[in-house]
Design an enzyme around this catalytic site. Structure first.
Site, PDB file in Angstrom:
ATOM      1  N   HIS A 344      24.213  30.882 -11.238  1.00 14.54           N
ATOM      2  CA  HIS A 344      24.227  32.045 -12.128  1.00 14.54           C
ATOM      3  C   HIS A 344      23.658  33.256 -11.366  1.00 14.54           C
ATOM      4  CE1 HIS A 344      24.663  33.960 -16.025  1.00 14.54           C
ATOM      5  NE2 HIS A 344      23.652  34.707 -15.616  1.00 14.54           N
ATOM      6  N   ALA A 345      24.411  34.347 -11.352  1.00 10.13           N
ATOM      7  CA  ALA A 345      24.058  35.485 -10.496  1.00 10.13           C
ATOM      8  C   ALA A 345      22.708  36.093 -10.886  1.00 10.13           C
ATOM      9  CB  ALA A 345      25.146  36.554 -10.598  1.00 10.13           C
ATOM     10  N   HIS A 374      26.908  44.897 -10.990  1.00 11.64           N
ATOM     11  CA  HIS A 374      25.841  44.645 -11.962  1.00 11.64           C
ATOM     12  C   HIS A 374      24.541  44.271 -11.241  1.00 11.64           C
ATOM     13  CE1 HIS A 374      24.101  43.064 -15.768  1.00 11.64           C
ATOM     14  NE2 HIS A 374      23.500  42.218 -14.934  1.00 11.64           N
ATOM     15  N   GLU A 375      24.641  43.324 -10.328  1.00  6.92           N
ATOM     16  CA  GLU A 375      23.431  42.855  -9.628  1.00  6.92           C
ATOM     17  C   GLU A 375      22.836  43.950  -8.759  1.00  6.92           C
ATOM     18  OE1 GLU A 375      22.054  40.315 -10.640  1.00  6.92           O
ATOM     19  OE2 GLU A 375      23.734  39.480 -11.742  1.00  6.92           O
ATOM     20  N   HIS A 378      20.530  46.204 -10.526  1.00  8.93           N
ATOM     21  CA  HIS A 378      19.140  45.725 -10.578  1.00  8.93           C
ATOM     22  C   HIS A 378      18.421  46.080  -9.271  1.00  8.93           C
ATOM     23  CE1 HIS A 378      19.604  43.552 -14.293  1.00  8.93           C
ATOM     24  NE2 HIS A 378      20.453  42.667 -13.806  1.00  8.93           N
ATOM     25  N   GLU A 402      19.848  46.087 -17.291  1.00 13.17           N
ATOM     26  CA  GLU A 402      21.155  45.413 -17.309  1.00 13.17           C
ATOM     27  C   GLU A 402      22.322  46.393 -17.332  1.00 13.17           C
ATOM     28  OE1 GLU A 402      21.283  42.384 -16.690  1.00 13.17           O
ATOM     29  OE2 GLU A 402      19.214  41.798 -17.097  1.00 13.17           O
ATOM     30  N   HIS A 503      21.169  31.295 -20.187  1.00 14.27           N
ATOM     31  CA  HIS A 503      19.953  32.012 -20.586  1.00 14.27           C
ATOM     32  C   HIS A 503      19.083  31.234 -21.563  1.00 14.27           C
ATOM     33  CE1 HIS A 503      22.873  34.746 -18.946  1.00 14.27           C
ATOM     34  NE2 HIS A 503      21.920  35.618 -18.691  1.00 14.27           N
ATOM     35  N   TYR A 513      21.409  42.312 -23.013  1.00 15.18           N
ATOM     36  CA  TYR A 513      22.816  42.503 -22.616  1.00 15.18           C
ATOM     37  C   TYR A 513      23.601  43.212 -23.713  1.00 15.18           C
ATOM     38  CZ  TYR A 513      21.431  39.089 -19.113  1.00 15.18           C
ATOM     39  OH  TYR A 513      20.778  38.431 -18.106  1.00 15.18           O
TER      40      TYR A 513
HETATM   41  O1  X8Z Z   1      23.506  37.038 -16.836  1.00 11.65           O
HETATM   42  C1  X8Z Z   1      24.140  38.021 -16.538  1.00 11.65           C
HETATM   43  C2  X8Z Z   1      24.081  38.605 -15.140  1.00 11.65           C
HETATM   44  C3  X8Z Z   1      22.747  38.419 -14.543  1.00 11.65           C
HETATM   45  S1  X8Z Z   1      21.526  39.420 -15.279  1.00 11.65           S
HETATM   46  C4  X8Z Z   1      25.085  37.910 -14.260  1.00 11.65           C
HETATM   47  N1  X8Z Z   1      24.971  38.597 -17.435  1.00 11.65           N
HETATM   48  C5  X8Z Z   1      25.145  38.044 -18.766  1.00 11.65           C
HETATM   49  C6  X8Z Z   1      25.826  36.695 -18.728  1.00 11.65           C
HETATM   50  O2  X8Z Z   1      26.380  36.319 -17.691  1.00 11.65           O
HETATM   51  O3  X8Z Z   1      25.840  36.005 -19.752  1.00 11.65           O
HETATM   52  C7  X8Z Z   1      25.775  39.796 -17.221  1.00 11.65           C
HETATM   53  C8  X8Z Z   1      26.610  39.919 -18.447  1.00 11.65           C
HETATM   54  C9  X8Z Z   1      25.984  39.056 -19.497  1.00 11.65           C
HETATM   55 ZN    ZN Z   2      21.624  41.437 -14.980  1.00  4.67          ZN
END
Ligand code: X8Z
Ligand code: ZN
Length: 604
Positions: A344-345, A374-375, A378, A402, A503, A513
């Site tokens: 997960h990024a 997106h990354e 940050h 975010e 998450h 988000y």
């Molecule tokens: O978790 C993330 C990023 C890292 S902060 C990749 N996002 C959420 C997800 O993947 O559920 C970005 C969009 C929503």
């Molecule tokens: Zn993020």
């Protein structure tokens, strides 16, 4: 995701002085505490910032290693570093309250406030270690999750992304969702410990504590998120109606009946959170424009580094500094074949001193190009504020963090993609506009209810409104209510479907988000204005605008030093979050959807 400071801070809190069990330091601090004065408060937060920098660095170093190399040993190592941090933190949060009511300078008062709201308090060392061990185990289990055939999330997600076979999709979807079954008991215990820590910090439960991080009361914050959702809900409902109709044409009304939720495995994403991968099934005007960035990335053999360099080039085009050389040495860009990693990024400043990194399993795909931006958003936030005291090294609120890279990604207009060689010149045709907007909406609008419901579920779990025996029932009720999706097969209480979304096991709050999807349009609109854009909002790209870059940098450099409305005002001139920029951006699509849906039975 940024691991620090907020998400990890909420799990582990922040620390300010050694726990009272360390007699040496406890004595020093006790002397200060016995006569709480404004000068004592200033000294306390100064010391806290120093200690926190050390402890956070230890914790994020252990987290970085664990995320890049999941083993029992690295999990134990992270749990123990985090236990030390939490110990320190529990003590500091208590001590911070001693200065309440004193006439303090604004900076000191804000730091004490940040310390108090970000700090679960667990005085019992065994419970602290139990909590940090559960946290490490839950995230590790997710990271190395595989179905009985040995298929991991990347493999199963690729099926959900590309297959058009109802049964094959369902098999991949169920297979992934079943990987979290075994974690239900661990999560339940984790919730108990989180709540104990929240109560220790003076909150009713951990959900209340999460909602306290927005410079307003938890009740006011909940009302605020409801208000924002009501603003954008009509657009989501229209999109849902249209997409369901088009999916019916492919899968049949027996599989997707009128007036019913859409089966959750048919939307091109494991969690049905973004629907861009079903664009081919719902394209408004087939054949008018080729919008397949993924195909172009594959055909031109873009590698991960080229994708990251392209993201960096956007930021430097705004006048921002290049990423430091260590970023390129220390980041993880692709999934290693020989070890377990959390794919997960995420984006990091491991030592709180511009030690920037990303960790991602990049594939040549459009959604990954967006995630790279997106990354890097940050990372550029970190870079803008790393010289501040660590307590201020955070976003104005977590939704700001975010939204930064996403606001840039909104500038990846067809014209910009053409410049990159990833899209052909597009004809000036209103049909093309609708196609492009549909593609955008499948990602950005489809996400909105998902962004809201995850924490709706957790707030209810933390408060006890949802009993441990009802995790699944509550989860699917919310997914139906907000998203209008449902599981195609019964998912009983032996499963733990929330645990199949990163998450939840990683304990990262999610409302950020939802807020970011709203805020990114506000940021984008203001940056477009600074760049001198004229014309419809959706046509703007502020790529290359030094004026936009300077305005953005100014807000980023504030970090968390001011309440978020001040930061928002600095960039946008307004102090309120609002869905109006998002609605303005999607005005052409909204009008088109209204025509398409006329006479349809929308809703579920
Ligand atoms: O978790 C993330 C990023 C890292 S902060 C990749 N996002 C959420 C997800 O993947 O559920 C970005 C969009 C929503
Ligand atoms: Zn993020």
């Amino acid at each position: 995701m940024m691991l620090r400071p907020l998400s990890l801070a909420l799990l582990l809190g922040v620390a300010a002085c050694k726990p009272a069990t360390d007699p040496k330091l406890a004595c020093t601090q006790d002397a200060e505490d016995s006569t709480p004065t404004p000068a004592g408060a200033k000294a306390f937060v100064q010391k806290a910032n120093e200690e926190l920098k050390r402890l956070w660095t230890e914790s994020s170093t252990a987290e970085w290693i664990k995320n890049n190399f999941i083993t029992d040993d690295t999990e134990r190592n992270a749990a123990s570093a985090n236990e030390r941090l939490l110990a320190y933190q529990s003590e500091a949060a208590k001590r911070a309250t001693a200065f309440k009511g004193l006439p303090l300078d604004a900076e000191t008062a804000r730091m004490l406030y940040l310390l108090r709201i970000a700090s679960p308090v667990l005085p019992d060392p065994e419970k602290r270690l139990e909590m940090t061990t559960l946290a490490a185990g839950l995230e590790g289990h997710y990271g190395k999750g595989k179905d009985p055939k040995g298929r991991d999330l990347e493999v199963l997600s690729n099926i959900v992304r590309t297959s058009r076979s109802y049964d094959e999709l369902l098999d991949a979807w169920v297979s992934w969702h079943d990987t979290s079954k075994s974690q239900r008991a661990a999560y339940q215990r984790f919730v108990e410990l989180q709540n104990e820590g929240a109560r220790g910090a003076g909150f009713t439960n951990m959900g209340d504590m999460w909602r306290a991080g927005y410079d307003m009361t938890p009740e006011a914050f909940e009302a605020e998120t409801d208000r924002l959702w009501q603003e954008v809900k009509p657009l989501y409902d229209a999109l849902h109606c249209y997409v369901r109709g088009r999916l019916q044409q492919h899968y049949g009304k027996d599989k997707i009946p009128d007036g019913k939720p859409i089966p959750a495995h048919l939307l091109g994403n494991m969690w049905a959170q973004e629907w861009g991968n079903v664009y081919g099934l719902v394209e408004p005007y087939p054949g008018v424009a080729k919008l397949d960035v993924t195909a172009a990335l594959v055909a031109q053999a873009w590698d991960a580094k080229k994708m990251v360099k392209t993201g960096e080039a956007f930021f430097t085009s705004l006048g921002m500094a290049p990423l430091p050389p260590t970023f390129w040495e220390r980041s993880l860009f692709t999934k290693p074949a020989d070890r377990e990693v959390v794919c997960h990024a995420s984006a990091w400043d491991v030592t709180y001193s511009n030690d920037l990194r990303i960790k991602m399993c990049i594939q040549p795909r459009e959604e990954d190009l967006v995630t790279v931006h997106h990354e890097l958003g940050h990372n550029y936030y970190y870079q803008a504020y790393y010289k501040l005291p660590v307590l201020f090294q955070a976003g104005a609120h977590d939704g700001f963090h975010e939204a930064i890279g996403d606001a840039l990604a909104l500038s990846m207009t067809p014209r910009y993609l053409t410049q990159l060689g990833l899209a052909p010149e597009l004809p000036a045709d209103p049909k093309v506009v609708i196609n492009v907007q549909m593609k955008d909406a499948l990602v950005r609008v489809a996400f909105l209810p998902f962004g809201k419901l995850i924490d709706q579920w957790r707030w209810d779990v933390f408060s006890g409104k949802t009993a441990p025996g009802d995790y699944q029932k509550a989860w699917w009720a919310l997914r139906q209510k907000y998203q209008g999706v449902a599981s195609a097969v019964p998912r009983g209480e032996d499963a733990f479907d929330p645990g199949a979304k990163y998450h939840v096991p990683a304990n990262v709050p999610y409302t950020r988000y939802f807020l970011a999807r709203i805020l990114q349009f506000q940021f984008y609109k203001s940056l477009c204005e600074k760049a001198g854009h004229k014309g419809p909002l959706h046509e703007c790209s502020f790529y290359g605008s030094k004026e936009a870059g300077a305005a953005l940098q100014k807000m980023l450099a504030m970090g968390a030093s001011q309440p978020w409305p001040d930061a928002l005002e600095a960039l946008t001139g307004t102090r309120a979050m609002s869905g109006s920029a998002l609605l303005e951006y999607f005005a052409p699509l909204r009008a088109w959807l209204a025509e398409q849906n006329a006479g349809q039975q929308c809703g579920w």
